[in-house]
Design an enzyme around this catalytic site. Structure first.
Site, PDB file in Angstrom:
ATOM      1  N   CYS A 267      36.847   6.526 -15.380  1.00 41.64           N
ATOM      2  CA  CYS A 267      36.699   7.100 -13.993  1.00 41.64           C
ATOM      3  C   CYS A 267      36.268   8.708 -14.034  1.00 41.64           C
ATOM      4  O   CYS A 267      35.353   9.156 -13.686  1.00 41.64           O
ATOM      5  CB  CYS A 267      37.781   7.054 -13.102  1.00 41.64           C
ATOM      6  SG  CYS A 267      37.636   5.394 -12.440  1.00 41.64           S
TER       7      CYS A 267
HETATM    8  P1  NAD Z   1      34.034  -2.926 -14.102  1.00 37.00           P
HETATM    9  O1  NAD Z   1      32.796  -2.585 -15.016  1.00 37.00           O
HETATM   10  O2  NAD Z   1      35.404  -3.125 -14.813  1.00 37.00           O
HETATM   11  O3  NAD Z   1      33.773  -4.290 -13.358  1.00 37.00           O
HETATM   12  C1  NAD Z   1      32.718  -4.358 -12.428  1.00 37.00           C
HETATM   13  C2  NAD Z   1      32.647  -5.878 -12.475  1.00 37.00           C
HETATM   14  O4  NAD Z   1      31.296  -6.466 -11.472  1.00 37.00           O
HETATM   15  C3  NAD Z   1      32.192  -6.673 -13.761  1.00 37.00           C
HETATM   16  O5  NAD Z   1      32.991  -7.866 -13.754  1.00 37.00           O
HETATM   17  C4  NAD Z   1      30.605  -7.240 -13.571  1.00 37.00           C
HETATM   18  O6  NAD Z   1      30.318  -8.562 -14.152  1.00 37.00           O
HETATM   19  C5  NAD Z   1      30.720  -7.633 -12.076  1.00 37.00           C
HETATM   20  N1  NAD Z   1      29.328  -7.314 -11.344  1.00 37.00           N
HETATM   21  C6  NAD Z   1      28.243  -6.792 -11.661  1.00 37.00           C
HETATM   22  N2  NAD Z   1      27.165  -6.944 -10.879  1.00 37.00           N
HETATM   23  C7  NAD Z   1      27.616  -8.135 -10.200  1.00 37.00           C
HETATM   24  C8  NAD Z   1      26.927  -8.744  -8.835  1.00 37.00           C
HETATM   25  N3  NAD Z   1      25.803  -8.520  -8.611  1.00 37.00           N
HETATM   26  N4  NAD Z   1      27.829  -9.832  -8.415  1.00 37.00           N
HETATM   27  C9  NAD Z   1      29.064  -9.838  -8.780  1.00 37.00           C
HETATM   28  N5  NAD Z   1      29.730  -9.282  -9.778  1.00 37.00           N
HETATM   29  C10 NAD Z   1      28.952  -8.273 -10.339  1.00 37.00           C
HETATM   30  O7  NAD Z   1      34.427  -1.852 -13.058  1.00 37.00           O
HETATM   31  P2  NAD Z   1      35.687  -1.246 -12.407  1.00 37.00           P
HETATM   32  O8  NAD Z   1      36.405  -0.399 -13.606  1.00 37.00           O
HETATM   33  O9  NAD Z   1      36.571  -2.256 -11.971  1.00 37.00           O
HETATM   34  O10 NAD Z   1      35.053  -0.240 -11.254  1.00 37.00           O
HETATM   35  C11 NAD Z   1      34.421  -0.749 -10.158  1.00 37.00           C
HETATM   36  C12 NAD Z   1      34.041   0.501  -9.272  1.00 37.00           C
HETATM   37  O11 NAD Z   1      35.273   1.091  -8.748  1.00 37.00           O
HETATM   38  C13 NAD Z   1      33.234   1.493  -9.844  1.00 37.00           C
HETATM   39  O12 NAD Z   1      32.513   2.276  -9.011  1.00 37.00           O
HETATM   40  C14 NAD Z   1      34.270   2.564 -10.535  1.00 37.00           C
HETATM   41  O13 NAD Z   1      33.872   3.756 -10.352  1.00 37.00           O
HETATM   42  C15 NAD Z   1      35.419   2.481  -9.232  1.00 37.00           C
HETATM   43  N6  NAD Z   1      36.481   2.792  -9.654  1.00 37.00           N
HETATM   44  C16 NAD Z   1      37.291   2.160 -10.724  1.00 37.00           C
HETATM   45  C17 NAD Z   1      38.498   2.377 -11.042  1.00 37.00           C
HETATM   46  C18 NAD Z   1      39.080   2.151 -12.403  1.00 37.00           C
HETATM   47  O14 NAD Z   1      40.383   2.745 -12.666  1.00 37.00           O
HETATM   48  N7  NAD Z   1      38.611   1.426 -13.195  1.00 37.00           N
HETATM   49  C19 NAD Z   1      39.341   3.153 -10.216  1.00 37.00           C
HETATM   50  C20 NAD Z   1      38.840   3.662  -8.871  1.00 37.00           C
HETATM   51  C21 NAD Z   1      37.751   3.283  -8.305  1.00 37.00           C
END
Ligand code: NAD
Length: 436
Positions: A267
């Site tokens: 992040c």
């Molecule tokens: P990630 O990449 O770990 O997970 C995203 C998931 O979405 C993946 O499993 C992927 O296969 C799936 N995906 C992609 N396209 C898709 C679709 N069309 N339909 C269904 N599933 C689909 O991401 P994350 O770390 O969970 O982060 C998600 C969001 O939250 C990002 O915008 C990130 O910036 C934000 N965020 C992340 C955190 C963190 O600590 N990881 C904290 C706060 C906010």
């Protein structure tokens, strides 16, 4: 009430599992079929404390996992938690969320339900109104605010405490118009998180809150890292005493003042870059944000230059890196500073051996046979000319003189000051401590 979560990564799977464990009727959706198969069997695709336990509890209730987005049809609330990584120029990459919103729009076109879509993915201000809303309206042939609700709901969880943070967030932010949909969502969150402040604002402010949050945290880290560099030049000074003391001042607060090798993870680096990029588009010169990034880059250079100076060059030197995950209690190596360090060492032909209690598989997937992977800490240390402690895993705290006997050259660079209290018979250098 039926709930869908689209995207089962760290954010989506944590949310899905927590809601299902609380007996909400939840459908978790991900395009990755293998991921869905694992999750359906109660296996988390990544390591996160308490996640598997919570997921299993959810699966015993009404949780369903699907790879087909049409499963949203009978859902009242639809959370969107797909990734928004950075593109090659540092800006935000929206292709994943655009694709997801296109198929979501198409899928709700013939639905009789008034769905409420909540965007949890981090997006720069204006994205929901100018990008997501038109995609949803064009593909669904419906009107936002009338036929369906669209609300920004940024996420603040931290990996390693994702379950706790999902259950007890410090705040809930809801961005959008004050419609019947907003009222319904406010009621939902008031019940889910009684006593936790709910901030209702417009889309663009909600989007900006997330960037304000993360850029402030990155600023705290770069601030303390810059001070740690100064401390290194003051014989006997100790950055931890300084951080602990200023952290007692309620105007400052004690968290994110742990000096180290720089901020990393999925992040902070990408959100900082996206904000800098966004500020430039708005015509604002992001002087402070640039400086925060600059300090972060230089912090790693500082570590490399210490190693180079102490080892008399880097080429062909055997260096052990303890910890590759971006923080302890996770196997996530996305944008981890340790990974950056390995990349830089490989360019300088260093012979790298790594150890990590959880992230070895992810590290192997990235570097294949370019580096060595130790199964144990003694295995990692054997024959090494320098140990660099990068991640604050508890295991490394226990190291003593006995463990360093098998080193070829006894030298340690401790980026986390984990061994600073011990009488070590090695050339010891710690970030943030001035040598007497
Ligand atoms: P990630 O990449 O770990 O997970 C995203 C998931 O979405 C993946 O499993 C992927 O296969 C799936 N995906 C992609 N396209 C898709 C679709 N069309 N339909 C269904 N599933 C689909 O991401 P994350 O770390 O969970 O982060 C998600 C969001 O939250 C990002 O915008 C990130 O910036 C934000 N965020 C992340 C955190 C963190 O600590 N990881 C904290 C706060 C906010």
């Amino acid at each position: 009430m039926k709930i869908a979560v689209i995207g089962l990564g760290f954010v989506g799977l944590s949310l899905t599992s927590v809601l299902a464990s609380k007996k909400f009727n939840v459908i978790g959706i991900d395009v990755d079929k293998e991921k869905c198969r694992k999750i359906s069997n109660g296996i988390s695709p990544f390591f996160e404390p308490e996640l598997e336990k919570t997921l299993k509890k959810g699966l015993k209730n009404k949780l369903h996992i699907e790879s087909d987005i049409s499963a949203v049809l009978d859902c009242d609330l639809i959370f969107v938690t797909v990734g928004t990584p950075q593109n090659k120029t540092g800006g935000i990459e929206l292709s994943i969320i655009k694709k997801a919103m296109t198929s979501l729009g198409k899928n709700i076109r013939n639905s009789k339900k008034e769905h409420i879509i909540l965007i949890k993915s981090t997006v720069v201000p204006g994205t929901i109104k100018d990008v997501i809303l038109p995609i949803l309206e064009n593909n669904s042939k419906k009107k936002a605010g009338k036929d369906f609700g669209l609300i920004s709901n940024p996420e603040f969880l931290q990996e390693s405490t994702a379950i706790k943070d999902t259950e007890f967030p410090h705040a809930v932010v809801l961005g959008g118009y004050k419609t019947k949909f907003m009222k319904k969502v406010e009621k939902f969150f008031t019940k889910l998180h009684p006593k936790i402040p709910i901030i209702i604002t417009n889309h663009q402010t909600a989007e900006m809150i997330k960037y304000a949050n993360n850029s402030f945290l990155a600023t705290k880290i770069s601030f303390i890292n810059q001070l740690s560099n100064i401390c290194q030049k003051i014989p006997g000074s100790n950055i931890d005493d300084i951080a602990k003391t200023i952290g007692l001042d309620p105007r400052i607060g004690g968290l994110f003042l742990n000096a180290g090798p720089g901020y990393g993870g999925s992040c902070l680096p990408k959100d900082m870059k996206a904000l800098i990029n966004f500020a430039k588009i708005t015509g604002v010169k992001p002087t402070l944000l640039n400086a925060v990034e600059d300090v972060n880059v230089k912090q790693l250079e500082e570590i490399i230059s210490i190693a180079k100076k102490k080892l008399g060059g880097l080429e062909s030197k055997k260096i052990t890196i303890l910890g590759t995950s971006f923080k302890p209690n996770t196997d996530d190596i996305r944008d981890s500073i340790a990974i950056e360090l390995i990349k830089k060492f490989l360019k300088r032909r260093v012979k790298v051996t790594v150890h990590d209690p959880r992230a070895i598989e992810n590290t192997k997937n990235m570097f294949k046979n370019k580096i060595n992977y130790a199964k144990s800490i003694p295995d990692a240390i054997l024959g090494s000319q320098c140990i660099i402690i990068m991640t604050q895993w508890k295991q490394y705290e226990k190291l003593t003189n006995k463990d360093f006997k098998q080193m070829k050259k006894k030298m340690i660079i401790d980026c986390r000051r984990m061994l600073s209290e011990k009488q070590l018979d090695v050339d010891y250098y710690a970030i943030g401590l001035g040598k007497e």
